[in-house]
Design a protein around this motif. Sequence first.
Motif, PDB file in Angstrom:
ATOM      1  N   MET A 198      -8.730  -7.165   2.120  1.00  0.00           N
ATOM      2  CA  MET A 198      -8.773  -6.039   3.039  1.00  0.00           C
ATOM      3  C   MET A 198      -8.513  -4.753   2.257  1.00  0.00           C
ATOM      4  O   MET A 198      -7.695  -4.738   1.347  1.00  0.00           O
ATOM      5  N   ASP A 199      -9.193  -3.690   2.626  1.00  0.00           N
ATOM      6  CA  ASP A 199      -8.957  -2.412   1.978  1.00  0.00           C
ATOM      7  C   ASP A 199      -7.996  -1.563   2.817  1.00  0.00           C
ATOM      8  O   ASP A 199      -7.597  -1.953   3.921  1.00  0.00           O
ATOM      9  N   ILE A 200      -7.619  -0.408   2.287  1.00  0.00           N
ATOM     10  CA  ILE A 200      -6.636   0.441   2.974  1.00  0.00           C
ATOM     11  C   ILE A 200      -7.138   0.856   4.346  1.00  0.00           C
ATOM     12  O   ILE A 200      -6.393   0.803   5.329  1.00  0.00           O
ATOM     13  N   SER A 247      -0.283  11.561  -5.837  1.00  0.00           N
ATOM     14  CA  SER A 247      -0.100  10.268  -5.207  1.00  0.00           C
ATOM     15  C   SER A 247      -1.040   9.244  -5.840  1.00  0.00           C
ATOM     16  O   SER A 247      -2.244   9.276  -5.615  1.00  0.00           O
ATOM     17  N   ASN A 248      -0.482   8.361  -6.647  1.00  0.00           N
ATOM     18  CA  ASN A 248      -1.284   7.358  -7.364  1.00  0.00           C
ATOM     19  C   ASN A 248      -0.728   5.960  -7.109  1.00  0.00           C
ATOM     20  O   ASN A 248      -0.229   5.292  -8.015  1.00  0.00           O
ATOM     21  N   TYR A 249      -0.802   5.545  -5.860  1.00  0.00           N
ATOM     22  CA  TYR A 249      -0.242   4.254  -5.455  1.00  0.00           C
ATOM     23  C   TYR A 249      -1.306   3.170  -5.533  1.00  0.00           C
ATOM     24  O   TYR A 249      -2.436   3.375  -5.078  1.00  0.00           O
ATOM     25  N   PRO A 250      -0.958   2.025  -6.104  1.00  0.00           N
ATOM     26  CA  PRO A 250      -1.924   0.924  -6.115  1.00  0.00           C
ATOM     27  C   PRO A 250      -2.328   0.555  -4.688  1.00  0.00           C
ATOM     28  O   PRO A 250      -1.501   0.589  -3.767  1.00  0.00           O
ATOM     29  N   VAL A 251      -3.579   0.210  -4.521  1.00  0.00           N
ATOM     30  CA  VAL A 251      -4.086  -0.167  -3.199  1.00  0.00           C
ATOM     31  C   VAL A 251      -3.236  -1.283  -2.603  1.00  0.00           C
ATOM     32  O   VAL A 251      -2.898  -1.268  -1.411  1.00  0.00           O
TER      33      VAL A 251
END
Length: 199
Positions: free
Chosen positions: A1-3, A150-154
């Motif tokens: 599933m994606d964000i 903001s560089n949060y892993p998916v």
Amino acid sequence: MDIDAQFRSLRDLIRWIDENTKGIEISGGHREQIASACFDVAIEHQAAIAILCDSKLFGSMHALMRVLIESLVRGLWLLHCATDAELERFEKRGIEKHFGDMTEEIEAAIGAYQPTLSQMKKNAWGPLNDFTHTGYIQVTRRHGNGALGSNYPVADVIKCLNASGAYGLIASAQLAAMAKNNDLVQAHLIKMQEYASVP
């Protein structure tokens, strides 16, 4: 599933919770009123997490996750475990008990959430604190591809959205139980199974 898909799943769940708890009447005394307010705060934090995600404010979204869980755990502890003296102390000075002690007491009292609470405490509490208090895990997600932001892993974002859905649903189910609405409790159990089965 994606964000985006996880966000839509959470958004739909929030709407369902709102439709089923808006104006809910809680029976009982002072203890029940305080506990239900904690559950209501947890549900509000769940909605705020979705709004923050939609705005791509992932740092604040992750910071709020611990606060959501604390609201839920405090409500459970105040409802099922706190003595009258501890309830009175909460009104004057707050809860003077460690989070881990509260989860152990809840598990001993009702047992139903044992895997959820004890696993969360064991596996996620450290990172949750880090996100909330601007620790190393939080700050390392501010750099990526040569840019500050903001560089949060998916996977982190999806996990946060999924967990906020689950914990908000537990809070909502508590309100249904406190309202002594057995049909709504059963509807929550079905919704929990549906939400847990979303890929």
